[in-house]
Design a protein around this motif. Structure first.
Motif, PDB file in Angstrom:
ATOM      1  N   ARG A 120      35.351  38.782  47.386  1.00 25.83           N
ATOM      2  CA  ARG A 120      34.887  38.924  48.771  1.00 25.83           C
ATOM      3  C   ARG A 120      36.032  39.346  49.705  1.00 25.83           C
ATOM      4  N   GLY A 121      37.175  38.691  49.514  1.00 28.13           N
ATOM      5  CA  GLY A 121      38.320  39.025  50.363  1.00 28.13           C
ATOM      6  C   GLY A 121      38.782  40.457  50.146  1.00 28.13           C
ATOM      7  N   ALA A 122      38.868  40.858  48.857  1.00 30.16           N
ATOM      8  CA  ALA A 122      39.320  42.215  48.537  1.00 30.16           C
ATOM      9  C   ALA A 122      38.330  43.242  49.078  1.00 30.16           C
ATOM     10  N   MET A 123      37.053  42.923  48.918  1.00 30.12           N
ATOM     11  CA  MET A 123      36.014  43.849  49.356  1.00 30.12           C
ATOM     12  C   MET A 123      36.041  44.070  50.863  1.00 30.12           C
ATOM     13  N   ALA A 124      36.339  43.000  51.584  1.00 32.25           N
ATOM     14  CA  ALA A 124      36.359  43.127  53.042  1.00 32.25           C
ATOM     15  C   ALA A 124      37.361  44.210  53.450  1.00 32.25           C
ATOM     16  N   TYR A 125      38.500  44.224  52.776  1.00 30.31           N
ATOM     17  CA  TYR A 125      39.513  45.230  53.160  1.00 30.31           C
ATOM     18  C   TYR A 125      39.150  46.611  52.600  1.00 30.31           C
ATOM     19  N   PHE A 126      38.728  46.656  51.327  1.00 37.25           N
ATOM     20  CA  PHE A 126      38.380  47.968  50.745  1.00 37.25           C
ATOM     21  C   PHE A 126      37.226  48.619  51.515  1.00 37.25           C
ATOM     22  N   ASN A 127      36.273  47.819  51.940  1.00 36.88           N
ATOM     23  CA  ASN A 127      35.165  48.348  52.754  1.00 36.88           C
ATOM     24  C   ASN A 127      35.700  49.010  54.018  1.00 36.88           C
ATOM     25  N   HIS A 128      36.619  48.301  54.627  1.00 43.45           N
ATOM     26  CA  HIS A 128      37.232  48.798  55.865  1.00 43.45           C
ATOM     27  C   HIS A 128      37.944  50.132  55.608  1.00 43.45           C
ATOM     28  N   VAL A 129      38.693  50.184  54.504  1.00 43.84           N
ATOM     29  CA  VAL A 129      39.425  51.411  54.156  1.00 43.84           C
ATOM     30  C   VAL A 129      38.440  52.549  53.893  1.00 43.84           C
ATOM     31  N   ASN A 130      37.421  52.268  53.117  1.00 46.54           N
ATOM     32  CA  ASN A 130      36.457  53.319  52.768  1.00 46.54           C
ATOM     33  C   ASN A 130      35.683  53.810  53.984  1.00 46.54           C
ATOM     34  N   ASP A 131      35.399  52.895  54.892  1.00 49.83           N
ATOM     35  CA  ASP A 131      34.692  53.295  56.118  1.00 49.83           C
ATOM     36  C   ASP A 131      35.560  54.185  57.003  1.00 49.83           C
ATOM     37  N   ASN A 132      36.852  54.109  56.758  1.00 47.20           N
ATOM     38  CA  ASN A 132      37.775  54.927  57.559  1.00 47.20           C
ATOM     39  C   ASN A 132      38.327  56.099  56.749  1.00 47.20           C
ATOM     40  N   GLY A 133      37.550  56.559  55.801  1.00 47.75           N
ATOM     41  CA  GLY A 133      37.926  57.780  55.084  1.00 47.75           C
ATOM     42  C   GLY A 133      38.561  57.562  53.737  1.00 47.75           C
ATOM     43  N   GLY A 134      38.797  56.315  53.359  1.00 49.25           N
ATOM     44  CA  GLY A 134      39.377  56.025  52.040  1.00 49.25           C
ATOM     45  C   GLY A 134      40.863  56.344  51.986  1.00 49.25           C
ATOM     46  N   VAL A 135      41.357  56.526  50.775  1.00 50.12           N
ATOM     47  CA  VAL A 135      42.772  56.861  50.568  1.00 50.12           C
ATOM     48  C   VAL A 135      42.848  58.332  50.186  1.00 50.12           C
ATOM     49  N   ALA A 136      43.427  59.114  51.059  1.00 52.33           N
ATOM     50  CA  ALA A 136      43.505  60.574  50.856  1.00 52.33           C
ATOM     51  C   ALA A 136      42.123  61.144  50.514  1.00 52.33           C
ATOM     52  N   GLY A 137      41.127  60.649  51.209  1.00 53.89           N
ATOM     53  CA  GLY A 137      39.766  61.145  51.032  1.00 53.89           C
ATOM     54  C   GLY A 137      39.010  60.511  49.877  1.00 53.89           C
ATOM     55  N   ARG A 138      39.650  59.626  49.161  1.00 58.09           N
ATOM     56  CA  ARG A 138      38.996  58.994  48.002  1.00 58.09           C
ATOM     57  C   ARG A 138      38.565  57.564  48.346  1.00 58.09           C
ATOM     58  N   LYS A 139      37.341  57.244  48.003  1.00 57.13           N
ATOM     59  CA  LYS A 139      36.867  55.864  48.156  1.00 57.13           C
ATOM     60  C   LYS A 139      37.497  55.005  47.062  1.00 57.13           C
ATOM     61  N   ILE A 140      37.722  53.764  47.400  1.00 53.72           N
ATOM     62  CA  ILE A 140      38.222  52.830  46.381  1.00 53.72           C
ATOM     63  C   ILE A 140      37.011  52.102  45.788  1.00 53.72           C
ATOM     64  N   THR A 141      36.878  52.200  44.486  1.00 57.07           N
ATOM     65  CA  THR A 141      35.734  51.635  43.786  1.00 57.07           C
ATOM     66  C   THR A 141      36.191  50.530  42.845  1.00 57.07           C
ATOM     67  N   LEU A 142      35.442  49.457  42.802  1.00 58.15           N
ATOM     68  CA  LEU A 142      35.754  48.368  41.855  1.00 58.15           C
ATOM     69  C   LEU A 142      34.716  48.353  40.748  1.00 58.15           C
ATOM     70  N   LYS A 143      35.177  48.393  39.530  1.00 62.55           N
ATOM     71  CA  LYS A 143      34.285  48.208  38.374  1.00 62.55           C
ATOM     72  C   LYS A 143      34.426  46.743  37.966  1.00 62.55           C
ATOM     73  N   LEU A 144      33.326  46.007  38.060  1.00 65.23           N
ATOM     74  CA  LEU A 144      33.400  44.545  37.893  1.00 65.23           C
ATOM     75  C   LEU A 144      32.794  44.078  36.582  1.00 65.23           C
ATOM     76  N   TYR A 145      33.447  43.080  36.010  1.00 68.51           N
ATOM     77  CA  TYR A 145      32.855  42.366  34.870  1.00 68.51           C
ATOM     78  C   TYR A 145      33.095  40.872  35.042  1.00 68.51           C
ATOM     79  N   ASP A 146      32.164  40.113  34.519  1.00 70.84           N
ATOM     80  CA  ASP A 146      32.275  38.651  34.576  1.00 70.84           C
ATOM     81  C   ASP A 146      32.834  38.146  33.244  1.00 70.84           C
ATOM     82  N   ASP A 147      33.885  37.321  33.318  1.00 76.23           N
ATOM     83  CA  ASP A 147      34.400  36.715  32.078  1.00 76.23           C
ATOM     84  C   ASP A 147      34.204  35.201  32.063  1.00 76.23           C
ATOM     85  N   GLY A 148      33.675  34.643  33.142  1.00 77.91           N
ATOM     86  CA  GLY A 148      33.421  33.201  33.175  1.00 77.91           C
ATOM     87  C   GLY A 148      34.676  32.362  33.019  1.00 77.91           C
TER      88      GLY A 148
END
Lengths: 428, 246
Positions: free
Chosen positions: A67-95
């Motif tokens: 949640r914390g990481a997403m809050a910042y990445f969302n902000h970055v992506n809403d402002n154009g991303g990094v050099a025009g690239r969105k930051i994407t997280l590929k998630l898996y659950d390991d329990g």
């Protein structure tokens, strides 16, 4: 050969839970279908891989960090991303279990072909993944900012494959021991998880005591995966028989909360310290849910933290964190939710995830318009005296693979964790 | 008319013989399986202890106890292995898998000993513990505890399977022998009935021709009885004396 293994993995992992989160992104194409030719990066996105606990008794940690990481990445992506690239997280659950974490990592590296690994949770999981990174070192897949303060990813032979932001358990335990000893609490017992995480913290306490010519007053263990409903009476009795002045817990929030509960109930009323990994808010929530006056159980708690208090709005990064958490209020993708979890508006863990994401974004920016893994290490080492907004400046280098060094201490006041300034006063 | 007495001892003898064979085979089987499996589990434990000891050297020298713990956690997942602990050369417990704590029996033991030792730990069970030195003992010792109850259960299971097989052979053997004895007893019973009829000067019945026509000892005896009794061949027999009687 590698494609063959990837294909094999694709079959092996069919049906396993995974979820790709695009922050405001429009391009759902796999990272493998890269147009620029850089692994894990296309013209539109950079894919980071994350395996963490989204299920089980430690699910709060993965959820809050995400949640914390997403809050910042969302902000970055809403402002154009990094050099025009969105930051994407590929998630898996390991329990919070090593074997699923290893499988997830192989999938992220070989099948999903992510740019880097980010935000892993836990020592027993990360210590099992490190050999994988070494095995595939030619691919230069680095692990960034794992949520663990253990030594294996900070030292040879695996230290070169990870970058840490947070202070280590060794620093956290040393700080706790030093403060206890300074306050005259010389007999220190340890309650720890019977695995690599617990051993890492145990070793830190032992080493810190050794520097003062002291020895552990006693120790008790529990098995990983312990729930709050389980009994810790045996562990309490073992430690109580050694009459400790204080107990340092190296565990997850469910087990540590159960220990604190049973310790108070069985008259082991001494200061009970917990490391940052415990997830302070989750722990306090469990104790509060007991129905008693929350202070009955929480008055003995002192938790070390590796980020400043999220209540301290005089800190610029904390203000930014609170604002972005409120604006985005991120939630874990439904596909990964197996058990209900009520997130906290703010928490130490989500603040750490936020700071991780902030520094990660800065490093990706320093890679320039053509991000490739080969330039990643150089980009990290270029971070020198960088102001993350929490007062302490961050630097990395070939011999410095941990960004922050400060440990904070918190106690419970009026049902929330606040910064502890006066150890003597609190202990008295 | 049934032949009871003649084969009673035969049957008893067969039961006795098969019983003795089954008991001896089972005893030998139990001894062999128990000895070999116990030795195998012990050897496995010693190999594991040695593997951990060999792999621990660099980790211990680097003081990386988290990695050491991670390693023994993986070894303890092997079937039959219940606990592993590593002591330093000074007897300090550097890593272990005990929950909720190190048992008193372990704390009181000789930390440097590598001799196999049987332990009974209240609440945990019975164990065979083997040890292996790290760097010839100067860096510490690895101890591996094998769960004897679990091993005993596996051995019992293996023995049970063998004994069941032997018992099946026993039952089949006894049933087969009873069938064979009955096969031999039936013509004798017919011969006896025939002899009784002749002695009583009664009708010999429908099966007499089959009896007199047999080409074995029963047939010979039947024909002999007929000859002695002086009955005519057309009364259901050849009238000729048996070959053995000529």
């Amino acid at each position: 050969m590698r494609r063959g293994l990837a294909g094999l993995l694709a079959v092996s992992f069919a049906g396993k839970k995974g979820f790709e989160t695009i922050f405001g992104g429009a391009n759902m194409a796999s990272a493998q279908e890269t147009e620029t030719g850089f692994a894990g990066a296309t013209d539109d996105e950079i894919v980071l891989g994350m395996s963490a606990a989204f299920s089980g008794p430690s699910r709060g940690l993965g959820s809050e960090l995400y949640r914390g990481a997403m809050a910042y990445f969302n902000h970055v992506n809403d402002n154009g991303g990094v050099a025009g690239r969105k930051i994407t997280l590929k998630l898996y659950d390991d329990g919070y279990q090593p074997d699923p974490c290893v499988r997830n990592t192989m999938k992220l590296m070989l099948e999903d072909n992510v740019f880097l690994l980010f935000g892993y949770v836990g020592t027993p999981t990360v210590t099992r993944v490190l050999p994988l990174l070494k095995k595939f070192q030619d691919e230069q897949v680095y692990l960034f900012f794992p949520f663990t303060g253990a030594q294996p990813q900070r030292e040879p032979p695996y230290g070169d494959f990870a970058f840490n932001l947070r202070a280590s358990y060794r620093q956290e335990t040393a700080g706790l021991v030093n403060n206890f000893l300074a306050a005259g609490k010389r007999k220190i017992g340890v309650f720890y998880q019977a695995d690599a995480y617990g051993r890492s913290g145990w070793a830190g306490v032992r080493a810190a005591l050794d520097r003062h010519g002291e020895r552990l007053a006693g120790e008790a263990t529990y098995r990983r995966g312990q729930r709050f409903t389980g009994s810790m009476r045996e562990q309490v009795e073992i430690l109580k028989s050694n009459s400790p002045d204080a107990v340092i817990c190296i565990g997850s929030y469910a087990a540590c909360a159960a220990f604190a509960r049973d310790a108070v109930d069985r008259d082991l009323r001494v200061p009970i310290a917990n490391l940052s990994f415990v997830g302070s808010e989750n722990m306090l929530q469990l104790l509060s849910d007991l129905g008693e006056d929350v202070e009955t159980y929480s008055r003995y708690l002192v938790n070390s933290q590796v980020v400043p208090s999220y209540e301290d709005t005089s800190i610029p990064a904390v203000r930014e964190y609170r604002e972005l958490m409120e604006r985005y209020d991120p939630s874990v993708p439904e596909e990964l939710v197996q058990e209900s979890y009520s997130p906290f508006p703010q928490s130490f863990v989500s603040l750490e995830g936020f700071l991780d994401a902030k520094l990660m974004t800065e490093i990706l920016r320093r890679l320039g318009g053509s991000p490739d893994r080969e330039g990643l290490e150089e980009a990290v080492f270029s971070v020198d005296n960088y102001d993350l907004g929490i007062g302490e400046r961050v630097s990395f280098g070939p011999d410095r693979r941990q960004g922050l060094q400060t440990v904070y201490y918190t106690v419970v006041q009026e049902g929330r964790f606040v910064t502890l300034e006066d150890w003597q006063g609190w202990l008295s | 008319m049934k032949i009871q007495k003649l084969f009673q001892r035969t049957r008893f003898g067969i039961f006795l013989l098969f019983g003795v064979i089954v008991l001896c085979t089972s005893a030998l089987c139990i001894y062999t399986v128990d000895t070999q499996l116990t030795a195998e589990y012990e050897t496995n434990s010693q190999n594991i202890a040695k593997s951990v000891a060999d792999a621990s050297v660099d980790i211990l020298l680097n003081r990386n106890l988290a990695t050491l713990q991670s390693m023994i956690d993986q070894f303890v997942e092997i079937q039959g292995i219940r606990y592993i602990y590593i002591t330093s050369e000074n007897g300090e417990y550097l890593a272990h898998t005990f929950v909720p704590g190190i048992p008193e029996e372990i704390l009181a033991s000789d930390h440097a000993s590598t001799e196999p030792v049987e332990r009974s730990i209240p609440g945990l069970g019975d164990f065979l513990e083997v040890g292996s030195p790290i760097l010839a003992g100067v860096a510490g010792t690895v101890h591996v505890g094998m769960d004897q109850d679990e091993v005993a259960l596996k051995i019992q299971r293996a023995i049970g399977q063998q004994v069941i097989l032997i018992c099946i052979f026993l039952v089949v053997g006894v049933l087969a022998s009873i069938w064979l004895v009955n096969l031999a007893a039936k013509p004798l019973a017919e011969l006896l009935a025939y002899a009784v009829n002749i002695a009583g000067n009664k009708e010999t019945g429908n099966g007499t021709e089959d009896l007199l026509g047999r080409d074995d000892e029963v047939g010979d005896l039947a024909r002999l009885f007929r000859h002695i009794s002086g009955r005519s061949p057309d009364s259901g027999a050849t009238g000729a004396p048996p070959e053995n009687a000529r």
